[in-house]
Design a protein around this motif. Structure first.
Motif, short mmCIF file in Angstrom:
data_model
loop_
_atom_site.label_atom_id
_atom_site.label_comp_id
_atom_site.label_asym_id
_atom_site.label_seq_id
_atom_site.Cartn_x
_atom_site.Cartn_y
_atom_site.Cartn_z
N LYS A 53 0.61 -1.23 -0.28
CA LYS A 53 0.62 -0.12 -0.43
C LYS A 53 0.64 0.48 0.12
O LYS A 53 1.87 1.56 0.84
CB LYS A 53 -1.10 0.04 1.59
CG LYS A 53 -1.88 -1.32 1.28
CD LYS A 53 -3.26 -1.37 2.11
CE LYS A 53 -4.26 -2.27 2.35
NZ LYS A 53 -4.87 -1.85 3.37
N THR A 65 -6.49 8.20 -9.48
CA THR A 65 -8.15 8.54 -9.27
C THR A 65 -8.64 8.85 -10.70
O THR A 65 -9.62 7.67 -10.84
CB THR A 65 -8.84 9.46 -8.50
OG1 THR A 65 -8.50 8.93 -7.30
CG2 THR A 65 -10.24 9.35 -8.63
N ALA A 68 -7.74 4.55 -12.59
CA ALA A 68 -8.35 4.38 -11.99
C ALA A 68 -10.61 3.59 -11.76
O ALA A 68 -10.82 2.82 -12.34
CB ALA A 68 -8.64 4.27 -10.21
N LEU A 71 -10.43 1.90 -15.75
CA LEU A 71 -10.24 0.78 -15.68
C LEU A 71 -11.73 -0.18 -16.21
O LEU A 71 -10.84 -1.42 -16.76
CB LEU A 71 -9.99 -0.29 -14.20
CG LEU A 71 -8.73 0.33 -13.92
CD1 LEU A 71 -8.71 -0.29 -12.35
CD2 LEU A 71 -7.64 0.47 -14.38
N GLU A 72 -12.87 0.23 -15.94
CA GLU A 72 -13.55 -0.73 -16.78
C GLU A 72 -14.12 -0.22 -18.66
O GLU A 72 -15.02 -0.56 -18.91
CB GLU A 72 -14.78 -0.97 -16.08
CG GLU A 72 -14.54 -1.66 -15.26
CD GLU A 72 -16.09 -2.53 -14.01
OE1 GLU A 72 -16.72 -1.73 -14.19
OE2 GLU A 72 -15.98 -3.53 -13.50
N ASP A 118 -1.94 -1.50 -9.37
CA ASP A 118 -2.53 -2.24 -9.46
C ASP A 118 -3.47 -0.84 -8.40
O ASP A 118 -3.51 -0.51 -7.37
CB ASP A 118 -2.76 -2.81 -7.99
CG ASP A 118 -3.99 -3.90 -7.80
OD1 ASP A 118 -5.23 -3.11 -8.16
OD2 ASP A 118 -4.02 -5.03 -6.86
N PHE A 119 -4.30 -0.78 -9.51
CA PHE A 119 -5.74 0.70 -8.67
C PHE A 119 -6.77 0.06 -8.26
O PHE A 119 -7.74 0.90 -8.17
CB PHE A 119 -5.81 1.24 -10.03
CG PHE A 119 -4.59 2.12 -11.00
CD1 PHE A 119 -4.14 3.78 -10.07
CD2 PHE A 119 -3.65 1.56 -11.54
CE1 PHE A 119 -3.05 4.36 -10.66
CE2 PHE A 119 -2.03 2.25 -12.29
CZ PHE A 119 -2.77 3.21 -11.72
N SER A 120 -6.41 -0.95 -7.72
CA SER A 120 -7.97 -1.82 -7.35
C SER A 120 -8.61 -1.48 -6.61
O SER A 120 -10.42 -1.53 -6.28
CB SER A 120 -8.14 -3.33 -7.38
OG SER A 120 -6.87 -3.17 -6.67
N LEU A 121 -8.09 -0.37 -4.82
CA LEU A 121 -8.24 -0.63 -3.91
C LEU A 121 -9.11 1.36 -4.42
O LEU A 121 -10.64 1.47 -3.40
CB LEU A 121 -7.70 0.30 -2.64
CG LEU A 121 -6.67 -1.13 -2.34
CD1 LEU A 121 -5.80 -0.73 -1.87
CD2 LEU A 121 -7.69 -2.46 -1.45
N PHE A 123 -10.42 2.16 -7.25
CA PHE A 123 -11.26 1.23 -8.95
C PHE A 123 -12.69 0.98 -7.55
O PHE A 123 -14.28 1.36 -8.07
CB PHE A 123 -11.02 0.12 -9.29
CG PHE A 123 -12.38 0.34 -10.40
CD1 PHE A 123 -12.37 0.91 -11.61
CD2 PHE A 123 -12.72 -1.43 -10.47
CE1 PHE A 123 -13.02 0.48 -11.80
CE2 PHE A 123 -13.75 -1.48 -10.50
CZ PHE A 123 -14.36 -0.55 -11.78
N ASN A 124 -12.09 0.18 -6.47
CA ASN A 124 -13.44 -0.55 -5.74
C ASN A 124 -13.83 0.62 -5.10
O ASN A 124 -15.44 0.97 -4.80
CB ASN A 124 -12.77 -1.12 -4.71
CG ASN A 124 -13.14 -2.33 -5.30
OD1 ASN A 124 -13.20 -2.28 -6.69
ND2 ASN A 124 -11.91 -3.51 -5.07
N LYS A 127 -16.46 2.85 -7.37
CA LYS A 127 -17.86 2.20 -7.43
C LYS A 127 -18.68 1.74 -6.31
O LYS A 127 -19.75 2.65 -6.08
CB LYS A 127 -17.24 0.81 -7.87
CG LYS A 127 -18.02 0.03 -8.91
CD LYS A 127 -17.51 -1.00 -9.08
CE LYS A 127 -18.22 -2.20 -10.06
NZ LYS A 127 -18.04 -3.41 -10.73
#
Length: 137
Positions: A53, A65, A68, A71-72, A118-121, A123-124, A127
């Motif tokens: 992190k 941000t 991120a 991302l989709e 990794d931008f997943s945190l 991105f979540n 969302k």
């Protein structure tokens, strides 16, 4: 301040040719002015780099941000988009000598790479925020 008339008459070029005859398409144009975005509000969600992190500055976080949030979308599969994004993101990350990414890169004598981000945190988080906003409406 000077008040500008938002409904101005358009010149004769605002016509469309249809079957060799000119047809007037419109006579006025309304403009509500320039819209400026609200100042960025940091969310303090870290970026993952090589699984660690990483706390970002407000400037770094805003750019991460933005990425991120896409991302989709098809942008992420576009090599030129990724190259341009990462070139800018990397320059901002490298400016901040205190950033953990720079310390990791320096320690491992490796290169800072987009593939290791990794931008997943983030991105979540985005969302979740969208879902909460839509639930309020």
């Amino acid at each position: 301040t000077k008040k500008v008339n938002s409904k101005k008459k358009l010149n004769s070029k605002a016509k469309v040719q249809k079957n060799n005859q000119e047809e007037k398409k419109w006579t006025t144009l309304s403009h509500n002015g320039v819209l400026f975005p609200k100042p960025y509000k940091p969310h303090h969600i870290p970026l993952l780099y090589e699984g660690k992190k990483i706390k970002l500055t407000t400037e770094e976080e805003e750019i991460a941000t933005m990425y991120a949030s896409m991302l989709e979308t098809n942008y992420i599969s576009n090599k030129i988009f990724n190259k341009n994004f990462f070139q800018e993101f990397k320059s901002i990350i490298e400016k901040n000598k205190e950033n953990e990414i720079n310390k990791i890169v320096e320690k491992s004598k490796s290169e800072f790479l987009l593939e290791k981000c990794d931008f997943s945190l983030i991105f979540n988080y985005i969302k979740k925020e969208k879902l909460e906003k839509s639930a309020e409406m």
